[in-house]
Design a protein around this motif. Sequence first.
Motif, PDB file in Angstrom:
ATOM      1  N   GLN A 380      -2.031   7.155   1.985  1.00  0.00           N
ATOM      2  CA  GLN A 380      -1.695   5.922   1.485  1.00  0.00           C
ATOM      3  C   GLN A 380      -3.021   5.125   1.803  1.00  0.00           C
ATOM      4  OE1 GLN A 380       1.872   3.680   2.321  1.00  0.00           O
ATOM      5  NE2 GLN A 380       1.907   4.157   0.401  1.00  0.00           N
ATOM      6  N   ASN A 381      -3.775   4.687   1.203  1.00  0.00           N
ATOM      7  CA  ASN A 381      -5.240   3.855   1.631  1.00  0.00           C
ATOM      8  C   ASN A 381      -5.231   2.516   1.480  1.00  0.00           C
ATOM      9  OD1 ASN A 381      -6.814   6.715   2.545  1.00  0.00           O
ATOM     10  ND2 ASN A 381      -6.318   7.568   0.269  1.00  0.00           N
ATOM     11  N   PRO A 382      -4.271   2.457   1.891  1.00  0.00           N
ATOM     12  CA  PRO A 382      -4.263  -0.080   1.589  1.00  0.00           C
ATOM     13  C   PRO A 382      -5.073  -0.370   1.539  1.00  0.00           C
ATOM     14  CG  PRO A 382      -3.080   1.024   3.264  1.00  0.00           C
ATOM     15  CD  PRO A 382      -3.731   2.456   3.411  1.00  0.00           C
ATOM     16  N   GLU A 479      13.624  -9.960  -4.388  1.00  0.00           N
ATOM     17  CA  GLU A 479      12.916 -10.411  -3.548  1.00  0.00           C
ATOM     18  C   GLU A 479      11.864  -9.814  -3.356  1.00  0.00           C
ATOM     19  OE1 GLU A 479      12.495 -13.025   0.344  1.00  0.00           O
ATOM     20  OE2 GLU A 479      14.372 -12.868  -1.153  1.00  0.00           O
ATOM     21  N   ASP A 480      10.659  -9.363  -3.709  1.00  0.00           N
ATOM     22  CA  ASP A 480       9.885  -8.973  -3.220  1.00  0.00           C
ATOM     23  C   ASP A 480       9.353  -8.692  -1.587  1.00  0.00           C
ATOM     24  OD1 ASP A 480       7.154  -7.021  -3.410  1.00  0.00           O
ATOM     25  OD2 ASP A 480       6.254  -8.613  -4.218  1.00  0.00           O
ATOM     26  N   ASN A 481       8.731  -7.661  -0.809  1.00  0.00           N
ATOM     27  CA  ASN A 481       8.434  -7.071   0.201  1.00  0.00           C
ATOM     28  C   ASN A 481       7.049  -7.671  -0.129  1.00  0.00           C
ATOM     29  OD1 ASN A 481       8.047  -7.084   3.111  1.00  0.00           O
ATOM     30  ND2 ASN A 481       9.061  -5.211   2.862  1.00  0.00           N
ATOM     31  N   GLY A 482       6.685  -8.702  -0.167  1.00  0.00           N
ATOM     32  CA  GLY A 482       4.924  -8.606   0.216  1.00  0.00           C
ATOM     33  C   GLY A 482       4.335  -9.147  -0.668  1.00  0.00           C
ATOM     34  N   ASP A 483       3.090  -9.165  -1.480  1.00  0.00           N
ATOM     35  CA  ASP A 483       2.300  -9.346  -2.352  1.00  0.00           C
ATOM     36  C   ASP A 483       3.037  -9.137  -3.954  1.00  0.00           C
ATOM     37  OD1 ASP A 483       0.290 -10.124  -4.203  1.00  0.00           O
ATOM     38  OD2 ASP A 483      -0.855  -8.737  -4.010  1.00  0.00           O
ATOM     39  N   GLY A 543       8.108   2.200   0.661  1.00  0.00           N
ATOM     40  CA  GLY A 543       8.770   2.953   0.947  1.00  0.00           C
ATOM     41  C   GLY A 543       8.057   3.131   2.380  1.00  0.00           C
ATOM     42  N   LYS A 544       7.344   3.027   2.791  1.00  0.00           N
ATOM     43  CA  LYS A 544       6.715   2.885   4.128  1.00  0.00           C
ATOM     44  C   LYS A 544       7.210   1.612   5.146  1.00  0.00           C
ATOM     45  CE  LYS A 544       4.941   7.275   2.988  1.00  0.00           C
ATOM     46  NZ  LYS A 544       5.140   8.510   3.565  1.00  0.00           N
ATOM     47  N   ALA A 545       7.716   0.862   4.171  1.00  0.00           N
ATOM     48  CA  ALA A 545       7.862  -0.612   5.611  1.00  0.00           C
ATOM     49  C   ALA A 545       8.633   0.343   6.554  1.00  0.00           C
ATOM     50  CB  ALA A 545       7.810  -1.308   4.321  1.00  0.00           C
ATOM     51  N   SER A 546       8.356  -0.367   8.122  1.00  0.00           N
ATOM     52  CA  SER A 546       8.612  -0.133   8.947  1.00  0.00           C
ATOM     53  C   SER A 546       9.527  -1.019   9.149  1.00  0.00           C
ATOM     54  CB  SER A 546       7.737  -0.347   9.818  1.00  0.00           C
ATOM     55  OG  SER A 546       8.687   0.487  11.428  1.00  0.00           O
ATOM     56  N   GLY A 569      22.768  -3.173   7.721  1.00  0.00           N
ATOM     57  CA  GLY A 569      22.952  -2.493   6.957  1.00  0.00           C
ATOM     58  C   GLY A 569      22.598  -2.365   5.028  1.00  0.00           C
ATOM     59  N   ALA A 570      21.933  -2.114   4.535  1.00  0.00           N
ATOM     60  CA  ALA A 570      21.513  -2.186   3.690  1.00  0.00           C
ATOM     61  C   ALA A 570      21.486  -1.025   2.403  1.00  0.00           C
ATOM     62  CB  ALA A 570      19.844  -2.301   3.220  1.00  0.00           C
ATOM     63  N   CYS A 571      21.454  -0.408   0.984  1.00  0.00           N
ATOM     64  CA  CYS A 571      21.708   0.827   1.031  1.00  0.00           C
ATOM     65  C   CYS A 571      20.373   0.689  -0.176  1.00  0.00           C
ATOM     66  CB  CYS A 571      22.957   1.075   0.098  1.00  0.00           C
ATOM     67  SG  CYS A 571      23.175  -0.242  -1.286  1.00  0.00           S
ATOM     68  N   VAL A 572      19.896   2.116  -0.468  1.00  0.00           N
ATOM     69  CA  VAL A 572      18.777   2.513  -1.136  1.00  0.00           C
ATOM     70  C   VAL A 572      19.576   2.209  -2.751  1.00  0.00           C
ATOM     71  CG1 VAL A 572      16.977   4.093  -2.026  1.00  0.00           C
ATOM     72  CG2 VAL A 572      17.393   3.684   0.013  1.00  0.00           C
ATOM     73  N   LEU A 573      18.989   1.079  -4.363  1.00  0.00           N
ATOM     74  CA  LEU A 573      20.202   1.180  -5.162  1.00  0.00           C
ATOM     75  C   LEU A 573      18.188   2.308  -6.220  1.00  0.00           C
ATOM     76  CD1 LEU A 573      21.811   0.382  -6.880  1.00  0.00           C
ATOM     77  CD2 LEU A 573      19.725  -1.501  -8.114  1.00  0.00           C
ATOM     78  N   ALA A 574      17.566   2.608  -5.909  1.00  0.00           N
ATOM     79  CA  ALA A 574      16.185   3.244  -6.477  1.00  0.00           C
ATOM     80  C   ALA A 574      15.465   3.734  -5.429  1.00  0.00           C
ATOM     81  CB  ALA A 574      16.225   2.368  -7.921  1.00  0.00           C
ATOM     82  N   LYS A 575      14.527   4.275  -6.110  1.00  0.00           N
ATOM     83  CA  LYS A 575      13.195   4.643  -4.958  1.00  0.00           C
ATOM     84  C   LYS A 575      12.426   5.488  -6.239  1.00  0.00           C
ATOM     85  CE  LYS A 575      11.592   7.639  -1.776  1.00  0.00           C
ATOM     86  NZ  LYS A 575      12.181   9.177  -0.710  1.00  0.00           N
ATOM     87  N   ARG A 576      11.461   5.404  -6.502  1.00  0.00           N
ATOM     88  CA  ARG A 576      10.407   5.772  -7.697  1.00  0.00           C
ATOM     89  C   ARG A 576       9.468   4.856  -7.167  1.00  0.00           C
ATOM     90  NH1 ARG A 576      10.315   9.907 -11.290  1.00  0.00           N
ATOM     91  NH2 ARG A 576       9.082   9.227 -13.197  1.00  0.00           N
ATOM     92  N   GLY A 577       7.972   6.749  -7.150  1.00  0.00           N
ATOM     93  CA  GLY A 577       6.779   5.712  -7.157  1.00  0.00           C
ATOM     94  C   GLY A 577       6.392   5.454  -5.708  1.00  0.00           C
ATOM     95  N   GLY A 578       6.995   6.217  -4.412  1.00  0.00           N
ATOM     96  CA  GLY A 578       6.808   5.294  -3.357  1.00  0.00           C
ATOM     97  C   GLY A 578       7.211   3.635  -3.259  1.00  0.00           C
ATOM     98  N   LYS A 579       8.268   3.467  -3.567  1.00  0.00           N
ATOM     99  CA  LYS A 579       9.339   2.353  -3.559  1.00  0.00           C
ATOM    100  C   LYS A 579      10.222   1.939  -3.859  1.00  0.00           C
ATOM    101  CE  LYS A 579       6.138   1.049  -7.278  1.00  0.00           C
ATOM    102  NZ  LYS A 579       5.340   1.120  -8.651  1.00  0.00           N
ATOM    103  N   LEU A 580      11.425   1.103  -2.838  1.00  0.00           N
ATOM    104  CA  LEU A 580      12.150   0.941  -3.432  1.00  0.00           C
ATOM    105  C   LEU A 580      13.303   0.453  -3.635  1.00  0.00           C
ATOM    106  CD1 LEU A 580      12.844   2.559   0.614  1.00  0.00           C
ATOM    107  CD2 LEU A 580      13.095   3.841  -1.608  1.00  0.00           C
ATOM    108  N   VAL A 581      14.354  -0.116  -4.091  1.00  0.00           N
ATOM    109  CA  VAL A 581      15.107  -1.293  -4.146  1.00  0.00           C
ATOM    110  C   VAL A 581      16.482  -0.904  -3.484  1.00  0.00           C
ATOM    111  CG1 VAL A 581      16.710  -2.432  -6.030  1.00  0.00           C
ATOM    112  CG2 VAL A 581      14.300  -1.401  -6.822  1.00  0.00           C
ATOM    113  N   LEU A 582      16.280  -1.776  -2.079  1.00  0.00           N
ATOM    114  CA  LEU A 582      17.261  -1.963  -1.594  1.00  0.00           C
ATOM    115  C   LEU A 582      18.133  -3.166  -2.015  1.00  0.00           C
ATOM    116  CD1 LEU A 582      15.482  -1.863   1.955  1.00  0.00           C
ATOM    117  CD2 LEU A 582      16.578   0.445  -0.125  1.00  0.00           C
TER     118      LEU A 582
END
Length: 596
Positions: A380-382, A479-483, A543-546, A569-582
Amino acid sequence: MDDADTVHAEAAREMVESNDWVTLHINNGFRYLEKAPLMYWCVATSFKVFGVHDWSARLPIALGMLALLLVVYRIGRRFYGDEGGLYAALALGTGFGPFIYTRFMIPEMLVGLWLAIGFDFFLTSLEKSDRGEQPSLLVCWGLAATMALNVLTKGLIGLVFPIGTIFLYLLLTKRLRHLLRLRLFSSFLIFLAITAPWHLLAGFRNPAQGEARGFFWFYFVNEHFLRFLKKRYPADYDTVPLWLFWGLMLVWLMPWTAFIVQAVRQVPLKLAAFRDDLSQQTRGTLIFALWPLLILLFFSFSSRQEYYVLPGLPGVALLLGGWLAQESASPLDSSERRSGRISSLVLALVGISACIACITLAGQAKAPPPNYDIAELLKQNPQDYSLSFGHFLDLTPQAMGAFKVPLLVTGIAFALGTILNFFLRRTNRTFAANLILAAMTVALLQAAHEGLVIFSPVLSSKVLAQTIESNWRAGAMIEDNGDYEAASSVNFYTRRQIRILNGRCNNIWYGSRFPDASPIFDNDASFEKLWHGGQTVFLLTDGKASPYNKVSDECPQKLHLPESLARNGACVLAKRGGKLVLTNELKLCPDRALPR
């Protein structure tokens, strides 16, 4: 794709939904005042006629590009003959830049279309002047109309580029008095009649209010002058180095720019030559050279993205088409034929080198594991993501295994095409050689398309949006975490507003300052209340958010997850392209819960 592509498509979709064709909106109601409207009107019309689809969003840009190819073909035929028109259109239509930058929704090639039509009108006015005739109303008003349409497409550069090019031409040729023949008063009225209504309506409907300074300040001061001075806020863009910006002019029309030196030599280089009676062909050549040169010079003093040079490519393509036609018509032992063979030899060496590099990369790369996620093979090179294709700098040797087939196609096509082109030129079969180059480039563009398909999970959140929609329930929230831009395709595909956690910035920032903006912005504390408020929440995050990297800024440079997610607690509903839906609805994904 997320970011500009979806933001622009969403603005057009909301234009249809709200029936407001003056003020652009994104994220279900936030004012989006930074862009001129013509492209959005075209896409919204496509949505009205065909419905909201990926392809109907792409259709207006595709049609605009096809129209540009026809215009370039017509102009090339006019000044360089049938072959000149064909080669100019081939160079533009098979160029890497026009192809790749019509894969997402930006108006640069439409700007090129209006410039091409406008310069055609201007050159016609010069011909009439030479015959002692006054340029007709159609010619003068047509030139004014193309400038007006360009202003409605891209803002004030729609005036700067054509006026600057025409002024330079008339200054160099000592024909400034020609301006008086262009029916300036009535042409100016035509220009105003086309451009003024939208600008005035946008200003009246979006006055200064609350924390916002209104449309006129944001659109003209912030988006034009401050952007040019590299002081625009928010600074959600980067500036490519000057050497790269100029060099990309050659890359965007490869392999045809192998002949760029010969093409530029057609332009008179001595000032005295400009002041003689120019032939029709030389006159056109001078305009076609000044056209991209002015664009390069303008952005040399401004902020710039890789694609800002694209409106100048039709001029370069016309220069290339003119020289290729001249080479084809030259005697077999002429200097044109010899220089064409030299350029073809250099191109063949480049093609062989590229082939070796591609085959080596493909041979060394390991095949990705079954059901792999391309994002897991990337670094990753943000810091580079403000560039239009910054995500491709994330590629690693491991990730190259996913691109074996496109790499092999690219290498083999590049080598075969350039070698065949060289041997055909050695035997003076230039027409066949140029068709081989065109066929080779089609193969290269198909490989580029396949590469985009492989990389698309990183660039788009469409799969995540479909997962959310299939699990939607009444009262749920996204909800979007960030931009906002990083998850904007979720907004487009679900057609639902998304809340934003620690991301009141970039394109949505200014619209959020108006009093009628929805209160969708959360910090960690308000998000925790929402998460435990009894409603289903779908959280989109990198997916890299800490969970331990706390950030207090509204628009953090590094994403973090609120500690409450790990704690409660939360659960991962979907994971794709380095992004998650919790989600906080643990029943939806009991086997993919985050650790408490």
